[in-house]
Design a protein around this motif. Structure first.
Motif, PDB file in Angstrom:
ATOM      1  N   CYS A 155      55.997  71.126  51.804  1.00 18.27           N
ATOM      2  CA  CYS A 155      55.297  71.061  52.750  1.00 18.27           C
ATOM      3  C   CYS A 155      55.084  71.376  54.114  1.00 18.27           C
ATOM      4  CB  CYS A 155      55.770  70.279  51.505  1.00 18.27           C
ATOM      5  SG  CYS A 155      55.160  69.667  49.622  1.00 18.27           S
ATOM      6  N   CYS A 189      56.780  74.641  45.465  1.00 15.31           N
ATOM      7  CA  CYS A 189      55.483  73.665  46.320  1.00 15.31           C
ATOM      8  C   CYS A 189      55.459  73.754  47.947  1.00 15.31           C
ATOM      9  CB  CYS A 189      55.525  71.860  45.862  1.00 15.31           C
ATOM     10  SG  CYS A 189      54.484  71.721  44.356  1.00 15.31           S
ATOM     11  N   GLN A 214      49.663  71.975  50.510  1.00 17.91           N
ATOM     12  CA  GLN A 214      47.812  71.609  49.494  1.00 17.91           C
ATOM     13  C   GLN A 214      46.990  71.893  50.583  1.00 17.91           C
ATOM     14  OE1 GLN A 214      47.950  67.168  49.022  1.00 17.91           O
ATOM     15  NE2 GLN A 214      45.913  66.993  48.574  1.00 17.91           N
ATOM     16  N   GLN A 249      43.941  67.680  44.121  1.00 18.49           N
ATOM     17  CA  GLN A 249      44.298  66.539  44.109  1.00 18.49           C
ATOM     18  C   GLN A 249      46.173  66.568  44.599  1.00 18.49           C
ATOM     19  OE1 GLN A 249      45.120  65.804  39.632  1.00 18.49           O
ATOM     20  NE2 GLN A 249      42.553  65.851  39.546  1.00 18.49           N
ATOM     21  N   ILE A 250      47.037  66.330  44.837  1.00 22.10           N
ATOM     22  CA  ILE A 250      48.366  66.379  45.282  1.00 22.10           C
ATOM     23  C   ILE A 250      49.284  67.226  44.168  1.00 22.10           C
ATOM     24  CG2 ILE A 250      50.816  65.250  45.780  1.00 22.10           C
ATOM     25  CD1 ILE A 250      49.424  62.376  46.453  1.00 22.10           C
ATOM     26  N   TYR A 272      48.326  73.330  41.390  1.00 22.08           N
ATOM     27  CA  TYR A 272      47.599  72.275  42.453  1.00 22.08           C
ATOM     28  C   TYR A 272      45.720  72.769  41.229  1.00 22.08           C
ATOM     29  CZ  TYR A 272      50.444  74.636  45.714  1.00 22.08           C
ATOM     30  OH  TYR A 272      51.479  75.073  46.879  1.00 22.08           O
TER      31      TYR A 272
END
Length: 191
Positions: free
Chosen positions: A39, A55, A60, A72-73, A87
């Motif tokens: 992330c 991810c 995001q 959304q997460i 995603y």
């Protein structure tokens, strides 16, 4: 899917719902990822416990910037050597979707071949033979890359990894947007 006729040529009509395309591409990708093996922003966080995290390749926030809307997460699924990050656009506060849904899936896996060119050739040949899909080679992304306009899929090979990006129809599934996403992910692959 129903077969229709247009200008005296038979063709298959693609589904109108983007999740059907994404599901089809994930299924094809999982099949070919089995065939190919016989992330934050760095490679260390993209790999966790010796496994690559899809991810961890595109955050995001980065996807929201690319699409210009809230998502959304992301949901990540790891299956053996493969990781898929999906995603999906967020709904409005009243529960109604204000624009067409965004749904993008990024799959990453080690391909196990000696290099990008070998993995690419096996992949393209396999897609053509088993699914009848023709891929168009794309220059300037990774070691070797290909695109299919009908299913909106960009597949990129490096010497170690295969990245497959599946996006829905319309503005979200363009080669330009897919390239931006992959360009964000590539430098984050573990060396």
């Amino acid at each position: 899917m129903e077969s229709t006729t247009r200008d005296n040529c038979a063709y298959r009509q693609l589904p109108e719902h983007p999740w059907l395309l994404v599901t089809l591409m994930i299924a094809l990708c999982c099949f070919f990822s089995l065939v190919l093996t016989g992330c934050s922003g760095n490679g260390e966080q993209a790999a966790e416990g010796g496994r690559i995290r899809a991810c961890g390749l595109v955050t995001q926030a980065e996807m929201e910037t690319i699409f210009g809307r809230s998502l959304q997460i992301p949901e990540e699924k790891i299956n053996g050597e493969s990781a898929i990050c999906t995603y999906v656009s967020a709904e409005g506060t009243d529960g109604a979707v204000k624009e067409a849904m965004v749904s993008v899936s990024l799959l990453v896996r080690s391909h196990g071949d000696a290099g990008a060119a070998d993995a690419y050739e096996r992949y393209v040949t396999g897609l053509k033979e088993s699914a009848g899909l023709e891929m168009t080679e794309v220059q300037g992304i990774g070691g070797k890359a290909c695109w299919n306009e009908d299913v909106r899929q960009l597949t990129v090979f490096t010497d170690r990894y295969m990245l497959l990006l599946s996006a829905g129809p319309g503005k979200q599934g363009t080669l330009e947007i897919s390239r931006r996403i992959i360009d964000t992910a590539l430098p984050r692959l573990p060396k």
